[in-house]
Scaffold this active site. Structure first.
Site, short mmCIF file in Angstrom:
data_model
loop_
_atom_site.label_atom_id
_atom_site.label_comp_id
_atom_site.label_asym_id
_atom_site.label_seq_id
_atom_site.Cartn_x
_atom_site.Cartn_y
_atom_site.Cartn_z
N CYS A 43 -6.25 -69.24 67.08
CA CYS A 43 -4.82 -69.36 66.78
C CYS A 43 -4.53 -68.60 65.49
O CYS A 43 -5.19 -68.82 64.47
CB CYS A 43 -4.45 -70.83 66.62
N ASP A 50 -8.45 -71.43 70.67
CA ASP A 50 -7.62 -71.61 71.86
C ASP A 50 -8.50 -71.27 73.06
O ASP A 50 -9.28 -70.31 73.02
CB ASP A 50 -6.41 -70.68 71.84
N GLU A 66 -15.06 -52.46 86.47
CA GLU A 66 -16.45 -52.89 86.56
C GLU A 66 -16.52 -54.28 85.92
O GLU A 66 -16.08 -54.46 84.79
CB GLU A 66 -17.36 -51.88 85.86
N HIS A 84 -1.19 -66.49 72.25
CA HIS A 84 -1.34 -66.51 73.72
C HIS A 84 -0.63 -65.32 74.35
O HIS A 84 -1.16 -64.65 75.23
CB HIS A 84 -0.74 -67.80 74.30
N GLU A 85 0.60 -65.09 73.87
CA GLU A 85 1.42 -64.02 74.43
C GLU A 85 0.81 -62.65 74.17
O GLU A 85 0.76 -61.79 75.06
CB GLU A 85 2.83 -64.10 73.85
#
Length: 129
Positions: A43, A50, A66, A84-85
């Site tokens: 985070c 996270d 691959e 996260h985004e």
């Protein structure tokens, strides 16, 4: 204090690069689905880890990814401070730039933290604006 020697896995992860391989059936539309259930990053606000499941679905054109290179490359995020985004969008963009697929979707399904569950979805065929 003695110097810590890096393990072979740490060295492989550090130098990991995504690799594209020729699509064995470029004349056909088919869906490839990849799930990476052990994604981790840090985070950017708290520094706490996270955890997420990254789901990748794509219809290849000339190239496929691959899988070992993808696994190692995704593990490079584990010590990065990234939202996260931003993580989901970076994964999407790297795969899109490498493969130029007919269709691509990347979903970051992040484990709940503070009772908040976040799912970030990026698709090549959607305009969310």
């Amino acid at each position: 204090m003695e110097a810590k020697e890096k393990k072979y896995g740490e060295i492989e992860i550090e130098k990991a690069q995504l690799e594209a391989w020729p699509n064995p059936n470029p004349e056909r539309d088919y869906m490839i689905e990849i799930t990476f259930p052990e994604f981790t990053c840090l985070c950017p606000r708290s520094g706490y880890p996270d955890f997420a499941t990254i789901k990748i679905r794509y219809i290849p054109d000339k190239y496929i990814v691959e899988l070992k290179s993808l696994k190692l490359w995704l593990n490079k995020f584990r010590n990065r401070y990234i939202s996260h985004e931003a993580a989901t969008n970076e994964i999407y963009q790297a795969l899109y730039d490498l493969l130029k697929p007919r269709f691509l979707e990347v979903v970051g399904d992040f484990h709940p933290r503070g009772n908040v569950h976040t799912v970030v979805r990026v698709r090549s065929d959607e305009n969310y604006g």
